[in-house]
Design a protein around this motif. Structure first.
Motif, short mmCIF file in Angstrom:
data_model
loop_
_atom_site.label_atom_id
_atom_site.label_comp_id
_atom_site.label_asym_id
_atom_site.label_seq_id
_atom_site.Cartn_x
_atom_site.Cartn_y
_atom_site.Cartn_z
N GLY A 186 0.79 -1.24 0.00
CA GLY A 186 0.00 0.00 0.00
C GLY A 186 0.82 1.28 0.00
N SER A 187 0.15 2.38 0.39
CA SER A 187 0.77 3.70 0.35
C SER A 187 1.98 3.80 1.27
CB SER A 187 -0.26 4.76 0.72
OG SER A 187 -0.85 4.43 1.96
N LEU A 188 2.01 2.99 2.33
CA LEU A 188 3.17 3.04 3.23
C LEU A 188 4.41 2.52 2.51
CD1 LEU A 188 4.31 3.68 5.98
CD2 LEU A 188 3.67 1.39 6.74
N GLY A 196 -3.52 6.31 4.60
CA GLY A 196 -4.93 6.17 4.98
C GLY A 196 -5.20 4.93 5.81
N ASP A 197 -4.60 3.81 5.43
CA ASP A 197 -4.61 2.62 6.27
C ASP A 197 -3.40 1.78 5.90
OD1 ASP A 197 -5.16 1.27 3.92
OD2 ASP A 197 -7.08 0.47 4.56
N ILE A 198 -3.10 0.79 6.75
CA ILE A 198 -1.91 -0.02 6.52
C ILE A 198 -2.34 -1.34 5.92
CG2 ILE A 198 -0.02 -1.25 7.66
CD1 ILE A 198 0.12 1.06 9.64
N ASP A 199 -1.70 -1.72 4.82
CA ASP A 199 -2.01 -2.97 4.13
C ASP A 199 -0.89 -3.96 4.38
OD1 ASP A 199 -4.39 -1.94 2.46
OD2 ASP A 199 -2.82 -0.46 2.11
N LEU A 200 -1.18 -4.98 5.17
CA LEU A 200 -0.16 -5.97 5.51
C LEU A 200 -0.39 -7.23 4.69
CD1 LEU A 200 -0.61 -5.48 9.33
CD2 LEU A 200 1.45 -4.82 8.06
CA CA Z 1 -3.55 1.61 2.43
#
Ligand code: CA
Ligand code: DGT
Ligand code: CA
Ligand code: ZN
Length: 577
Positions: A186-188, A196-200
């Motif tokens: 994701g964006s991280l 916006g949120d963390i995608d693991l």
């Molecule tokens: Ca995200």
């Protein structure tokens, strides 16, 4: 679950705000702010410290230590609760609106009964502030703009906070039985300035134990949705983390898909379609036979599409796919390329740690050189003098080469005044190894004036680096209005570097501005602007931002060997040495 350090940081900051709002002692307010920051950044869990170690934290004296102990023991601090009763919570919220401060927030409350940002917007729209002293038309316009800036970042989290959470989650998930890999996407992974949120993502044949480990993490306050391969949770502050478990043989395809950006993925999928292939999070397939031809690694997926692996920070559909097809993808600068930090502070001004501690911590990062650039006198709060900076220089020269042979540079961070002048005369500036110059005030000047002042700063023969160019603070303050093209042209012409400030609440100039600057042949420095040893690591966010601006190693002066850097710092023939 917030750590005790963060809880206490928030509490002390609130107390400092309350002191400011109620017109209390400015010195006391700053002391609490300083202690709040120091505790927030302290590496050890403060709940485990005894009274003596607590007071060893910079800025934590007896009275603050007592309050911290009271909080850890009882969960409350009487003094804070008492001052809370004098100020409604909405007024503290008002005070954080860019361009409003404690005084104006209190005026709005006392004179107009405004006690929240929503009420303020209503009043502004209905001309409800007419006749209120200090709230003229220009000021009202600035306030509305400030509220917009604040709302644009609504719900999104800064890179450092997101990275801390993601690190903690990945460490916990990776320990689950059967977990072969775990990483964030994701964006991280693309290092966008806010997340916006963390995608693991995790790779495992059996997802069950991995999901179990995820939902059991201490940071999880609430499980929003739980499925066999996808689970979403929220932290106590409402921030979301998603985990997807992939079969190990589809790791690369999943990582590519969930890293995004969506716009980049669309471009990549267009190439797949042209080659009669189908790309999904499960792999790259032949459209007709359905046969999977790549999925295990990202490299393999890109390769089968006829592309080199594209660094995640470039995946924003800004021409990276076309450049990759032409074989012209830039090789972005990496953290390993960085040989030193050229903008840092100590406790001589507003830093938290001593010169000795900062130097030791910098050497531990493996730097070949390191510059100390404390503030100059025009930033009055810092009370800098010639004597103090010269005494610091002596201490610094004594430390030079003492740690892993790291070379030390003595610098300063000058203030660019409204006309573009800086603090000290040339003969004194000539004594520094380098000068950073930054805007710290007069953010409201018009475009022409801002442009003129920055060009003039570039033309100063002693100014080597323009610090945090636009002065924006993400979600708090918009950048100044300035003709960036004109400033970049002046920087390139005069041999002045533009800094990429790595502080996660600045990241200034932002990625798009860096792309613009490159066209002028500007040189950059990537700096942490660290005010504590723990902040030297924000270099990684500066490097991430530089990558998003397509910067390569050669364009960044602090990747150069010291001799080449010193030559650049002489700024051509104008500067006598
Ligand atoms: Ca995200
Ligand atoms: P954020 O969370 O707003 O900071 O930004 P991202 O980029 O992390 O977005 P997010 O969390 O919605 O999704 C993560 C990645 O997953 C995204 O960059 C691309 C991929 N993705 C998610 N949903 C879709 C979709 O509907 N279509 C495509 N093509 N990709 C998607
Ligand atoms: Ca997501
Ligand atoms: Zn600074």
């Amino acid at each position: 679950m917030a750590r005790p350090n963060e809880e206490v940081e928030a509490l002390l900051q609130e107390y400092a705000d309350l002191i400011a709002i109620t017109g209390g002692d400015a010195f006391k307010q700053r002391a609490y702010e300083r202690a709040a920051r120091a505790i927030g950044r302290h590496a050890e869990d403060i709940a485990t410290l005894d009274a003596k170690s607590l007071r060893a934290i910079p800025g934590v004296g007896r009275s603050i230590a007592d309050k911290v102990e009271e909080y850890l023991r009882t969960g409350r601090v009487a003094a804070v609760e008492e001052s809370r009763t004098a100020v409604p919570p909405g007024v503290r919220e008002l005070m954080r609106v860019p361009t409003l401060g404690p005084k104006k927030a209190m005026t709005l409350y006392r004179e107009r009964g405004i006690a929240s940002v929503d009420e303020l917007v209503t009043a502004l729209r209905a001309d409800g502030l007419d006749g209120l002293k200090g709230f003229g038309p220009k000021s009202r316009e600035n306030i509305l703009h400030g509220i917009d800036v604040q709302r644009q970042s609504g719900g999104r989290v800064l890179l450092d906070a997101a990275t801390r959470l993601a690190d903690e989650a990945v460490a916990g998930i990776a320990r689950a039985p059967g977990c072969e890999r775990c990483a964030w996407a994701g964006s991280l992974r693309r290092m966008r300035e806010t997340v916006g949120d963390i995608d693991l993502l995790a790779a495992a044949d059996d997802p069950e134990p991995v999901m179990e480990a995820f939902t059991a993490l201490p940071l999880v306050a609430e499980v929003i949705a739980r499925g066999p391969t996808k689970t979403s949770v929220r932290t106590a502050t409402g921030f979301q983390l998603d985990l997807r478990v992939l079969p190990p043989d589809a790791w690369g395809a999943g990582l590519q898909y969930f890293t995004g950006s969506q716009a980049h993925n669309i471009r990549v999928r267009e190439i797949a379609v042209r080659k009669k292939l189908k790309l999904s999070e499960y792999g790259l397939f032949e459209a007709e036979s359905g046969k999977r031809i790549a999925a295990r690694t990202e490299e393999e997926v890109y390769e089968r599409l006829g592309l080199p692996w594209i660094p995640p920070t470039l995946r924003e559909d800004r021409g990276e796919v076309a450049a990759a097809l032409r074989g012209e993808l830039p090789e972005p600068v990496t953290e390993d390329d960085i040989r030193g930090d050229l903008h840092t502070h100590t406790d001589l001004t507003d830093g938290l740690d001593t010169l000795e501690d900062m130097v030791r911590a910098a050497a531990a990062r493996g730097y070949a050189y390191y510059a100390v650039t404390d503030h100059a006198p025009e930033l009055r709060m810092q009370r800098m003098t010639r004597e103090k900076t010269l005494a610091q220089r002596e201490r610094l020269r004594a430390l030079d080469g003492e740690h892993r042979r790291m070379r030390l540079l003595h610098g300063t961070e000058l203030n660019i005044d409204p006309e573009g002048n800086v603090d000290w005369p040339g003969d004194f500036l000539a004594g520094f190894d380098l000068c950073v110059a930054s805007v710290h005030s007069h953010f409201g000047l018009d475009r022409d004036a801002q442009t003129r002042r920055l060009i003039r700063a570039c033309e100063n023969p002693y100014v080597n680096i323009i610090g945090h160019l636009t002065t924006r603070k993400i979600g708090r303050r918009a950048g100044i209005d300035v003709d960036l093209d004109a400033v970049f042209a002046a920087a390139a012409r005069t041999g002045t570097a533009v800094e990429v400030n790595g502080h996660p609440n600045r990241l200034d100039p932002r990625d798009e501005h860096i792309l613009l600057a490159r066209r002028h042949g500007v040189r950059f420095s990537i700096d942490s602007d660290a005010h504590a040893t723990a902040e030297l690591g924000t270099m990684r966010f500066g490097v991430g931002t530089a990558q998003r601006g397509w910067l390569t190693k050669d364009e960044v002066i602090n990747t150069w060997p010291l001799t080449r850097l010193r030559h650049f710092l002489k700024k051509g023939p104008k500067r006598r040495r």
